[in-house]
Write a protein that holds these residues in place. Structure first.
Motif, PDB file in Angstrom:
ATOM      1  N   THR A 140     -63.310  82.166  22.887  1.00 21.65           N
ATOM      2  CA  THR A 140     -62.573  83.397  23.192  1.00 21.65           C
ATOM      3  C   THR A 140     -62.284  83.506  24.678  1.00 21.65           C
ATOM      4  N   LEU A 141     -63.258  83.206  25.517  1.00 18.12           N
ATOM      5  CA  LEU A 141     -63.046  83.291  26.969  1.00 18.12           C
ATOM      6  C   LEU A 141     -61.984  82.298  27.427  1.00 18.12           C
ATOM      7  N   HIS A 142     -61.966  81.107  26.841  1.00 18.89           N
ATOM      8  CA  HIS A 142     -60.924  80.130  27.171  1.00 18.89           C
ATOM      9  C   HIS A 142     -59.548  80.678  26.791  1.00 18.89           C
ATOM     10  N   ARG A 143     -59.450  81.292  25.624  1.00 21.69           N
ATOM     11  CA  ARG A 143     -58.181  81.849  25.162  1.00 21.69           C
ATOM     12  C   ARG A 143     -57.728  82.994  26.058  1.00 21.69           C
ATOM     13  N   VAL A 144     -58.665  83.870  26.422  1.00 20.85           N
ATOM     14  CA  VAL A 144     -58.364  85.026  27.264  1.00 20.85           C
ATOM     15  C   VAL A 144     -57.911  84.586  28.652  1.00 20.85           C
TER      16      VAL A 144
END
Length: 179
Positions: A140-144
């Motif tokens: 999720t952090l990579h996507r964000v």
């Protein structure tokens, strides 16, 4: 962001958050002074308050159930919330002690995602999670990070896999490492 204990990782976060004032220079975002409302924070020990899960998620403004579900799914907590008999209206005790450490971290991440701030500061966001949940949060952090700045303090090397760049703090200087 990595570095040994005492290297300045938390000090950098405190500077960004305005808790400390730089001795020289200034902190800018797109050429403008960085303000606290530019930042969303997920700390190692997330702050939750007495109220419902919904109230804890919407401190930065009202959100639709769809928005809550999307943010909670992205942070890996939605299924657990939906398993509670009252769902988003489940009561949270003072400091979130009715929830596990991992649940508190993932709720804090969902809240930060809902805030939609241009900078997301995360301090050990997977410290209370098992490997599967930690991988979901890191994904999720990579996507964000595609549409905002994400600064993460981590001691887990696997958290930094596939990161575009890593800042290594070492007492008096910062090195940018491109994996």
């Amino acid at each position: 962001m990595v570095g040994t204990s005492g290297a300045g990782k938390s000090t950098l976060f405190d500077l960004l958050l305005g808790f400390l004032t730089p001795e020289s220079g200034e902190i800018l975002l797109d050429g403008q002074t960085l303000h606290s409302n530019d930042l969303a924070v997920v700390s190692q020990r997330p702050v939750l308050f007495t109220g419902t899960i919904r109230q804890n998620l919407t401190v930065t403004g009202a959100r639709s159930d769809t928005e809550l579900e999307t943010a909670c799914a992205a942070s890996g907590i939605l299924d657990e919330i939906l398993s509670f008999s009252r769902g988003f209206d489940t009561e949270v005790t003072e400091a979130g002690l009715s929830l596990s450490g991992g649940q508190r971290q993932r709720l804090a991440l969902a809240r930060a995602l809902l805030a939609r701030r241009p900078v997301l500061l995360v301090d050990e966001p997977t410290s209370a999670l098992d490997a599967v949940r930690a991988a979901e949060v890191i994904h999720t952090l990579h996507r964000v990070a595609a549409d905002r700045i994400v600064l993460m303090i981590s001691h887990r090397p696997e958290s930094l896999l596939d990161v575009e760049s890593v800042l290594h703090l070492d007492n008096d200087h910062v090195d940018r490492i491109v994996p």
